[in-house]
Design an enzyme around this catalytic site. Structure first.
Site, PDB file in Angstrom:
ATOM      1  N   GLY A  71       0.834  -1.201   0.000  1.00  0.00           N
ATOM      2  CA  GLY A  71       0.000   0.000   0.000  1.00  0.00           C
ATOM      3  C   GLY A  71       0.863   1.242   0.000  1.00  0.00           C
ATOM      4  N   HIS A 105       3.628   4.737   2.862  1.00  0.00           N
ATOM      5  CA  HIS A 105       4.806   4.380   3.669  1.00  0.00           C
ATOM      6  C   HIS A 105       6.087   4.990   3.102  1.00  0.00           C
ATOM      7  CE1 HIS A 105       2.102   1.671   5.588  1.00  0.00           C
ATOM      8  NE2 HIS A 105       1.963   0.909   4.517  1.00  0.00           N
ATOM      9  N   HIS A 130      -0.273   1.362   9.610  1.00  0.00           N
ATOM     10  CA  HIS A 130      -1.477   1.869   8.956  1.00  0.00           C
ATOM     11  C   HIS A 130      -2.354   2.571   9.980  1.00  0.00           C
ATOM     12  CE1 HIS A 130      -0.151  -1.779   6.819  1.00  0.00           C
ATOM     13  NE2 HIS A 130      -0.208  -0.953   5.799  1.00  0.00           N
ATOM     14  N   ASP A 163       8.814  37.376  19.763  1.00  0.00           N
ATOM     15  CA  ASP A 163       8.518  35.944  19.647  1.00  0.00           C
ATOM     16  C   ASP A 163       8.418  35.247  20.991  1.00  0.00           C
ATOM     17  OD1 ASP A 163      11.098  36.321  20.293  1.00  0.00           O
ATOM     18  OD2 ASP A 163      11.952  34.999  18.779  1.00  0.00           O
ATOM     19  N   GLY A 164       8.500  35.999  22.078  1.00  0.00           N
ATOM     20  CA  GLY A 164       8.197  35.397  23.373  1.00  0.00           C
ATOM     21  C   GLY A 164       9.358  34.759  24.108  1.00  0.00           C
ATOM     22  N   ASP A 165      10.570  34.893  23.584  1.00  0.00           N
ATOM     23  CA  ASP A 165      11.684  34.213  24.237  1.00  0.00           C
ATOM     24  C   ASP A 165      12.550  35.134  25.109  1.00  0.00           C
ATOM     25  OD1 ASP A 165      12.752  35.681  22.200  1.00  0.00           O
ATOM     26  OD2 ASP A 165      14.021  34.084  21.398  1.00  0.00           O
ATOM     27  N   ASP A 225       8.828  47.896  24.954  1.00  0.00           N
ATOM     28  CA  ASP A 225       9.861  46.961  24.522  1.00  0.00           C
ATOM     29  C   ASP A 225      10.552  46.378  25.755  1.00  0.00           C
ATOM     30  OD1 ASP A 225      11.744  45.821  22.480  1.00  0.00           O
ATOM     31  OD2 ASP A 225      13.126  46.902  23.793  1.00  0.00           O
TER      32      ASP A 225
HETATM   33  P1  ADP Z   1      15.077  37.845  19.533  1.00  0.00           P
HETATM   34  O1  ADP Z   1      14.721  39.110  18.805  1.00  0.00           O
HETATM   35  O2  ADP Z   1      16.174  37.114  18.854  1.00  0.00           O
HETATM   36  O3  ADP Z   1      13.903  37.032  19.917  1.00  0.00           O
HETATM   37  P2  ADP Z   1      15.246  38.589  22.350  1.00  0.00           P
HETATM   38  O4  ADP Z   1      13.802  38.375  22.490  1.00  0.00           O
HETATM   39  O5  ADP Z   1      16.149  37.862  23.253  1.00  0.00           O
HETATM   40  O6  ADP Z   1      15.777  38.373  20.877  1.00  0.00           O
HETATM   41  O7  ADP Z   1      15.554  40.136  22.534  1.00  0.00           O
HETATM   42  C1  ADP Z   1      14.686  41.096  22.020  1.00  0.00           C
HETATM   43  C2  ADP Z   1      15.171  42.456  22.467  1.00  0.00           C
HETATM   44  O8  ADP Z   1      16.372  42.786  21.818  1.00  0.00           O
HETATM   45  C3  ADP Z   1      14.174  43.531  22.103  1.00  0.00           C
HETATM   46  O9  ADP Z   1      13.266  43.721  23.151  1.00  0.00           O
HETATM   47  C4  ADP Z   1      15.053  44.745  21.857  1.00  0.00           C
HETATM   48  O10 ADP Z   1      15.157  45.554  23.022  1.00  0.00           O
HETATM   49  C5  ADP Z   1      16.425  44.188  21.588  1.00  0.00           C
HETATM   50  N1  ADP Z   1      16.811  44.423  20.197  1.00  0.00           N
HETATM   51  C6  ADP Z   1      16.265  43.896  19.100  1.00  0.00           C
HETATM   52  N2  ADP Z   1      16.903  44.344  17.994  1.00  0.00           N
HETATM   53  C7  ADP Z   1      17.875  45.170  18.407  1.00  0.00           C
HETATM   54  C8  ADP Z   1      18.880  45.963  17.747  1.00  0.00           C
HETATM   55  N3  ADP Z   1      18.995  45.971  16.425  1.00  0.00           N
HETATM   56  N4  ADP Z   1      19.694  46.706  18.512  1.00  0.00           N
HETATM   57  C9  ADP Z   1      19.580  46.719  19.843  1.00  0.00           C
HETATM   58  N5  ADP Z   1      18.668  45.987  20.532  1.00  0.00           N
HETATM   59  C10 ADP Z   1      17.823  45.228  19.821  1.00  0.00           C
HETATM   60 MG    MG Z   2      12.404  37.475  21.352  1.00  0.00          MG
END
Ligand code: ADP
Ligand code: MG
Length: 545
Positions: free
Chosen positions: A55, A58, A220, A385-387, A528
């Site tokens: 089939g 796979h 399957h 992006d929350g990191d 920020d």
């Molecule tokens: P990423 O953007 O890789 O997810 P982080 O979330 O760890 O990184 O850090 C984001 C922070 O970095 C932002 O809040 C901002 O203050 C700082 N940042 C982003 N771009 C720049 C830049 N070109 N110069 C200085 N600081 C920056």
């Molecule tokens: Mg980030």
């Protein structure tokens, strides 16, 4: 439910997939009537041909295994449905060149029947054939006289060894005996975290709870032998190997080939991780793994999961496993023994900051950031992006408080920790700033003067590094006004106020630099997080000085 497949219409899914596959692999031809894939190069006169099929769903088995030194032809059936006897008879005729044709068949009733009928048909035409049945899935092992174990991951081991033997000039009976030896000495078992869904169907093959997994799943989507709570990889592997080794009755010292196979939607990182455990546990049991194949080879459509296959190997089998093939899906690097398992503990940078006098202002800064990780995460979720919170926690989370040492040493420790532990933009940006601050404090005993010099150098380096200007919603929006205040001799409290206002100014402005520039309007209303953390640094300096 979201659509899970890319296609034009359900009816044309398979032919459209085949169309692209054949175009991408010009050594392989599609024979529309009666429907099989074969090498364009004809079987050399007097060489045994090796044929498989089953089939569809796979892939890359079997179509990707067509090539010199592997399969001569493959009969694809409809999805999860055996090919018909006329397809198989036609393919057998096509690849036969006088020395007979071996069928490699997975143990499912439909496949067994259709391949058998095909052999009956071509026998009347004087074509010699034989069959190797693969029945390796220990999840379907039973004492009674049912259909026997299903054929799964071990099929590719059998196909590789038989294909290489045929290419090397073995006779039909030699290839058959060898194939049966491999099949009899190989076992597999699978685990899935997610079922598969047939294209066009709105129902997955079975339902799993959010935290569940299914052991002994079939290719399957047949449900497995045991449904359990999610378990760590090492435990899953232990369970699979227990069943596999038990059924195979492998003793310490017996050499094996291992296949760790993705079932369709499993990431290569996970396959590598699983293989690490398999290798470790087999070695601990005294079973040498002489060859390994880690990859997505035998899938169950889009199932998330993995199968583990263990096959006993002697010198002859290893030699045939290592023999070259140009089949498109066979990995290039299978002909070596797996290496040592490396030490995965992360190297610790030398940044203790725990001896000498207390460094109050940086301790306060670090404590404040550590107390606000969730808030920073939430802000970066909105603007990026929350990191960011995780990156701050990684850089600052491991220091013992209070920090100890000269300002220059503690700043340097923080800088190195940012560089080493914190990913993303923030590791580079904050690492650079703290490095410049450290250099300034090393050259000047006066606190406000060192802070002013370090801030100016830090701002210049950060701007040079990332090109951000005031108004771009980055750390620069807090650093720049703080630097202005310090350069004109304002108090530390004024510099801190300027930094805080600068951070606040990012709230209703759209970002042009950094990740926040990708999210546009969604970022309005949040400050920020990088600028906010900078403002805390100057507040800590002001409170101390
Ligand atoms: P990423 O953007 O890789 O997810 P982080 O979330 O760890 O990184 O850090 C984001 C922070 O970095 C932002 O809040 C901002 O203050 C700082 N940042 C982003 N771009 C720049 C830049 N070109 N110069 C200085 N600081 C920056
Ligand atoms: Mg980030």
């Amino acid at each position: 439910m979201a659509q899970r497949y890319i296609y034009d219409s359900v009816e044309s899914f398979l032919p459209d997939a085949l169309r692209g596959f054949v175009a991408a692999n010009p050594e392989i031809a599609w024979h529309r009537d009666p429907g099989f894939l074969a090498r364009r190069a004809p079987t050399p006169p007097g060489r045994v041909a090796v044929l498989s099929g089953g089939g569809s769903g796979h892939e890359p088995m079997h179509s990707g295994l067509i090539g010199a030194g592997l399969l001569d032809a493959v009969c694809p059936g409809p999805i999860f449905t055996s090919p018909n006897a006329l397809q198989i008879a036609g393919a057998t005729r096509h690849v036969h060149s006088g020395a007979g044709v071996l069928h490699i068949v997975k143990n499912y009733t439909g496949d067994m029947m259709n391949f058998r009928i095909a052999r009956d048909i071509v026998r009347d035409e004087g074509i010699d054939t034989d069959v190797v049945v693969v029945a390796d899935d220990v999840a379907t092992e039973s004492a009674g006289d049912g259909p026997g174990r299903r054929g799964t991951g071990a099929t590719i081991v059998v196909e590789k060894v038989c294909g290489a033997a045929a290419a090397g000039g073995a006779t039909l009976s030699e290839v058959t005996v060898l194939g049966r030896r491999v099949a009899d000495n190989a076992r597999s078992m699978s685990v899935a975290l997610d079922p598969c869904t047939v294209p066009g169907s709105d129902q997955p093959s079975f339902d799993l709870g959010p935290d569940e997994m299914e052991l002994g799943i079939g290719i399957h989507g047949e449900s497995g032998t045991e449904r359990t709570q999610w378990r760590p990889a090492a435990q899953i592997v232990r369970t699979l190997l227990e069943r596999i080794l038990g059924s195979l009755d492998v003793a310490a010292g017996e050499r094996v080939i291992v296949v760790v196979n993705g079932l369709g939607s499993t990431h290569p990182l996970e396959l590598g991780l699983v293989f690490g455990h398999v290798l470790e546990q087999l070695r601990a049991a005294g079973i040498p793994v002489v060859r390994a194949l880690v990859g997505t080879m035998v899938t169950a459509l889009d199932m998330r999961g993995v199968s583990v296959t263990v096959a006993r190997a002697d010198d002859e089998i290893v030699g045939l496993w290592d023999a070259p093939t140009d089949a498109p899906a066979w990995p290039r690097l299978t002909a070596a023994e797996p290496g040592e398992l490396m030490d995965t503990t992360v190297a610790e940078p030398d940044d203790a900051a725990n001896s000498g006098p207390e460094c109050g202002w940086l301790s306060a800064f670090v404590a404040r950031v550590r107390g606000a990780i969730d808030e920073l995460t939430a802000l970066d979720r909105q603007v990026g992006d929350g990191d960011f919170g995780a990156n701050m926690a990684a850089a600052l989370g491991r220091f013992d408080l209070p920090l100890r040492g000269s300002d220059a040493d503690v700043l340097d420790a923080i800088a190195r920790s940012y560089f080493v532990r914190s990913g993303g933009t923030s590791g580079a940006v904050f690492g650079t700033l703290f490095r410049e601050l450290s250099k300034a404090f090393a050259g000047d005993d006066d606190f406000p003067a060192a802070l002013a010099a370090g801030t100016r150098a830090g701002l210049e380096s950060v701007v040079e590094l990332g090109g951000a200007q005031v108004g771009d919603n980055t750390v620069v929006d807090a650093l720049h006004p703080a630097n202005e205040a310090l350069q004109q001799g304002d108090s530390l409290a004024d510099a801190a106020r300027a930094a805080a206002e600068g951070a606040e100014s990012t709230r209703d402005r759209l970002a042009r630099k950094g990740r926040a520039s990708y999210v546009g309007e969604a970022a309005r209303g949040a400050v920020d997080p990088g600028a906010l953390v900078i403002s805390w640094l100057f507040e800590a300096a002001a409170d101390a000085g």
